[in-house]
Design a protein around this motif. Structure first.
Motif, PDB file in Angstrom:
ATOM      1  N   SER A  50      66.819 -44.510  80.059  1.00  0.00           N
ATOM      2  CA  SER A  50      66.851 -44.074  81.631  1.00  0.00           C
ATOM      3  C   SER A  50      65.180 -44.028  81.545  1.00  0.00           C
ATOM      4  O   SER A  50      64.549 -44.219  80.795  1.00  0.00           O
ATOM      5  N   ASN A  51      64.815 -44.396  82.917  1.00  0.00           N
ATOM      6  CA  ASN A  51      63.521 -44.243  83.140  1.00  0.00           C
ATOM      7  C   ASN A  51      63.105 -43.064  84.156  1.00  0.00           C
ATOM      8  O   ASN A  51      63.817 -42.477  84.737  1.00  0.00           O
ATOM      9  N   GLY A  52      61.922 -42.696  84.050  1.00  0.00           N
ATOM     10  CA  GLY A  52      61.441 -41.618  84.928  1.00  0.00           C
ATOM     11  C   GLY A  52      60.806 -42.138  86.008  1.00  0.00           C
ATOM     12  O   GLY A  52      60.554 -43.355  86.112  1.00  0.00           O
ATOM     13  N   ILE A  53      60.600 -41.217  87.087  1.00  0.00           N
ATOM     14  CA  ILE A  53      60.043 -41.833  88.120  1.00  0.00           C
ATOM     15  C   ILE A  53      58.417 -41.414  88.189  1.00  0.00           C
ATOM     16  O   ILE A  53      58.209 -40.570  87.467  1.00  0.00           O
ATOM     17  N   ARG A  54      57.846 -42.519  88.737  1.00  0.00           N
ATOM     18  CA  ARG A  54      56.338 -42.274  88.570  1.00  0.00           C
ATOM     19  C   ARG A  54      55.823 -40.895  89.140  1.00  0.00           C
ATOM     20  O   ARG A  54      56.422 -40.615  90.460  1.00  0.00           O
ATOM     21  N   LEU A  55      54.905 -40.185  88.660  1.00  0.00           N
ATOM     22  CA  LEU A  55      54.636 -39.010  89.002  1.00  0.00           C
ATOM     23  C   LEU A  55      53.563 -38.993  89.895  1.00  0.00           C
ATOM     24  O   LEU A  55      52.485 -39.908  89.694  1.00  0.00           O
ATOM     25  N   ALA A  56      53.432 -38.165  90.791  1.00  0.00           N
ATOM     26  CA  ALA A  56      52.313 -38.091  91.701  1.00  0.00           C
ATOM     27  C   ALA A  56      51.177 -37.278  91.218  1.00  0.00           C
ATOM     28  O   ALA A  56      51.367 -36.677  90.038  1.00  0.00           O
ATOM     29  N   SER A  57      49.837 -37.558  91.467  1.00  0.00           N
ATOM     30  CA  SER A  57      48.617 -37.040  90.772  1.00  0.00           C
ATOM     31  C   SER A  57      48.750 -35.691  91.226  1.00  0.00           C
ATOM     32  O   SER A  57      47.814 -34.776  90.461  1.00  0.00           O
ATOM     33  N   GLU A  58      49.001 -35.168  92.276  1.00  0.00           N
ATOM     34  CA  GLU A  58      48.945 -33.773  92.392  1.00  0.00           C
ATOM     35  C   GLU A  58      49.958 -32.823  92.207  1.00  0.00           C
ATOM     36  O   GLU A  58      51.020 -33.312  91.601  1.00  0.00           O
ATOM     37  N   GLY A  59      49.635 -31.436  91.680  1.00  0.00           N
ATOM     38  CA  GLY A  59      50.605 -30.552  91.362  1.00  0.00           C
ATOM     39  C   GLY A  59      50.097 -29.352  90.981  1.00  0.00           C
ATOM     40  O   GLY A  59      48.937 -28.943  91.594  1.00  0.00           O
ATOM     41  N   LYS A  60      50.585 -28.319  90.283  1.00  0.00           N
ATOM     42  CA  LYS A  60      50.432 -27.115  90.144  1.00  0.00           C
ATOM     43  C   LYS A  60      50.418 -26.683  88.660  1.00  0.00           C
ATOM     44  O   LYS A  60      51.435 -27.435  88.019  1.00  0.00           O
ATOM     45  N   VAL A  61      49.545 -26.172  88.039  1.00  0.00           N
ATOM     46  CA  VAL A  61      49.865 -25.355  86.613  1.00  0.00           C
ATOM     47  C   VAL A  61      50.184 -24.081  86.519  1.00  0.00           C
ATOM     48  O   VAL A  61      49.358 -23.324  87.158  1.00  0.00           O
ATOM     49  N   LEU A  62      51.176 -23.634  86.039  1.00  0.00           N
ATOM     50  CA  LEU A  62      51.588 -22.056  85.650  1.00  0.00           C
ATOM     51  C   LEU A  62      51.173 -21.790  84.321  1.00  0.00           C
ATOM     52  O   LEU A  62      51.459 -22.545  83.273  1.00  0.00           O
ATOM     53  N   ARG A  63      50.569 -20.836  84.231  1.00  0.00           N
ATOM     54  CA  ARG A  63      50.093 -20.288  83.022  1.00  0.00           C
ATOM     55  C   ARG A  63      50.597 -18.650  82.775  1.00  0.00           C
ATOM     56  O   ARG A  63      51.090 -18.150  83.595  1.00  0.00           O
ATOM     57  N   LYS A  64      50.563 -18.416  81.586  1.00  0.00           N
ATOM     58  CA  LYS A  64      50.766 -17.084  81.173  1.00  0.00           C
ATOM     59  C   LYS A  64      50.131 -16.039  82.122  1.00  0.00           C
ATOM     60  O   LYS A  64      49.335 -16.009  82.632  1.00  0.00           O
ATOM     61  N   GLY A  65      50.933 -15.151  82.351  1.00  0.00           N
ATOM     62  CA  GLY A  65      50.838 -13.964  83.529  1.00  0.00           C
ATOM     63  C   GLY A  65      50.773 -14.487  84.868  1.00  0.00           C
ATOM     64  O   GLY A  65      50.208 -13.730  85.668  1.00  0.00           O
ATOM     65  N   GLY A  66      51.705 -15.498  85.212  1.00  0.00           N
ATOM     66  CA  GLY A  66      51.625 -16.076  86.470  1.00  0.00           C
ATOM     67  C   GLY A  66      50.530 -16.626  87.126  1.00  0.00           C
ATOM     68  O   GLY A  66      50.565 -16.710  88.185  1.00  0.00           O
ATOM     69  N   VAL A  67      49.340 -16.839  86.525  1.00  0.00           N
ATOM     70  CA  VAL A  67      48.419 -17.577  87.089  1.00  0.00           C
ATOM     71  C   VAL A  67      48.851 -19.124  87.361  1.00  0.00           C
ATOM     72  O   VAL A  67      49.331 -19.753  86.545  1.00  0.00           O
ATOM     73  N   VAL A  68      48.644 -19.429  88.710  1.00  0.00           N
ATOM     74  CA  VAL A  68      48.796 -20.700  89.174  1.00  0.00           C
ATOM     75  C   VAL A  68      47.599 -21.477  89.448  1.00  0.00           C
ATOM     76  O   VAL A  68      46.649 -20.849  90.364  1.00  0.00           O
ATOM     77  N   THR A  69      47.142 -22.552  89.086  1.00  0.00           N
ATOM     78  CA  THR A  69      45.940 -23.212  89.568  1.00  0.00           C
ATOM     79  C   THR A  69      46.513 -24.692  89.820  1.00  0.00           C
ATOM     80  O   THR A  69      47.669 -25.191  89.579  1.00  0.00           O
ATOM     81  N   ASP A  70      45.521 -25.294  90.574  1.00  0.00           N
ATOM     82  CA  ASP A  70      45.613 -26.717  90.852  1.00  0.00           C
ATOM     83  C   ASP A  70      45.830 -27.604  89.568  1.00  0.00           C
ATOM     84  O   ASP A  70      45.038 -27.285  88.752  1.00  0.00           O
ATOM     85  N   GLY A  71      46.374 -28.348  89.823  1.00  0.00           N
ATOM     86  CA  GLY A  71      46.636 -29.535  88.589  1.00  0.00           C
ATOM     87  C   GLY A  71      47.256 -30.693  88.812  1.00  0.00           C
ATOM     88  O   GLY A  71      47.320 -31.022  90.095  1.00  0.00           O
ATOM     89  N   PRO A  72      47.237 -31.631  88.111  1.00  0.00           N
ATOM     90  CA  PRO A  72      47.243 -31.487  86.737  1.00  0.00           C
ATOM     91  C   PRO A  72      45.788 -31.682  86.163  1.00  0.00           C
ATOM     92  O   PRO A  72      45.411 -32.721  86.413  1.00  0.00           O
ATOM     93  N   PHE A  73      45.144 -30.744  85.665  1.00  0.00           N
ATOM     94  CA  PHE A  73      44.111 -30.847  84.865  1.00  0.00           C
ATOM     95  C   PHE A  73      42.967 -31.897  85.346  1.00  0.00           C
ATOM     96  O   PHE A  73      42.628 -32.864  84.690  1.00  0.00           O
ATOM     97  N   VAL A  74      42.418 -31.857  86.445  1.00  0.00           N
ATOM     98  CA  VAL A  74      41.540 -32.729  87.152  1.00  0.00           C
ATOM     99  C   VAL A  74      40.189 -33.033  86.177  1.00  0.00           C
ATOM    100  O   VAL A  74      39.630 -34.185  86.529  1.00  0.00           O
TER     101      VAL A  74
END
Length: 112
Positions: free
Chosen positions: A45-69
Motif C-alpha cells: 500500500s502507499n501513503g499519501i504525500r504529506l503536507a509540510s505544515e503540522g503540529k508536534v505534541l510533546r510530553k506535558g501537552g506542549v504543542v509546537t508548530d512542526g514538523p521541525f522547521v
C-alpha cells in the motif's frame, strides 16, 4: 513474507521554482519505481504525500508548530512493501526517486 515501511525523506526545498515539465518528470520516476514494485508483487500500500505544515505534541501537552522547521529534510511520504527479510526490503528501496534528490529511504519492519 514480512511487511516493511519505506519512509521517504527529502531535502526541504521550494517546489515553486520547478517547472511543470520537471514536476511531471519527477512524478513519472515515482510512478515507474512503484510500478516496478507492483510488477514484482512486492507493493502492499502507499501513503499519501504529506503536507509540510503540522503540529508536534510533546510530553506535558506542549504543542509546537512542526514538523521541525530547523532540519533540512522533510518526511515526504511512505509506502508499505513485502519482502522476505530486511536485506531484500533494502534492495527493493534502491532506485527510489528520493535518492535522486539527495534524499533517503528509511526501511523499517512492521510488527504483526
Amino acid at each position: 513474507m514480512q511487511e516493511f515501511m519505506l519512509i521517504f525523506r527529502q531535502p526541504s526545498y521550494d517546489y515553486s521554482n520547478v517547472s511543470p515539465k520537471e514536476m511531471q518528470a519527477i512524478a513519472q520516476k515515482w510512478q515507474d519505481w512503484v510500478g516496478g514494485l507492483v510488477a514484482q508483487e512486492k507493493f502492499v500500500s502507499n501513503g499519501i504525500r504529506l503536507a509540510s505544515e503540522g503540529k508536534v505534541l510533546r510530553k506535558g501537552g506542549v504543542v509546537t508548530d512542526g514538523p521541525f522547521v530547523e532540519i533540512r529534510e522533510l518526511l515526504g511520504s511512505f509506502c508499505i512493501i513485502k519482502a522476505e527479510n530486511l536485506e531484500e526490503a533494502v534492495t527493493l528501496a534502491h532506485g527510489c526517486p528520493a535518492l535522486d534528490a539527495d534524499g533517503s529511504v528509511e526501511v523499517r519492519p512492521l510488527y504483526k
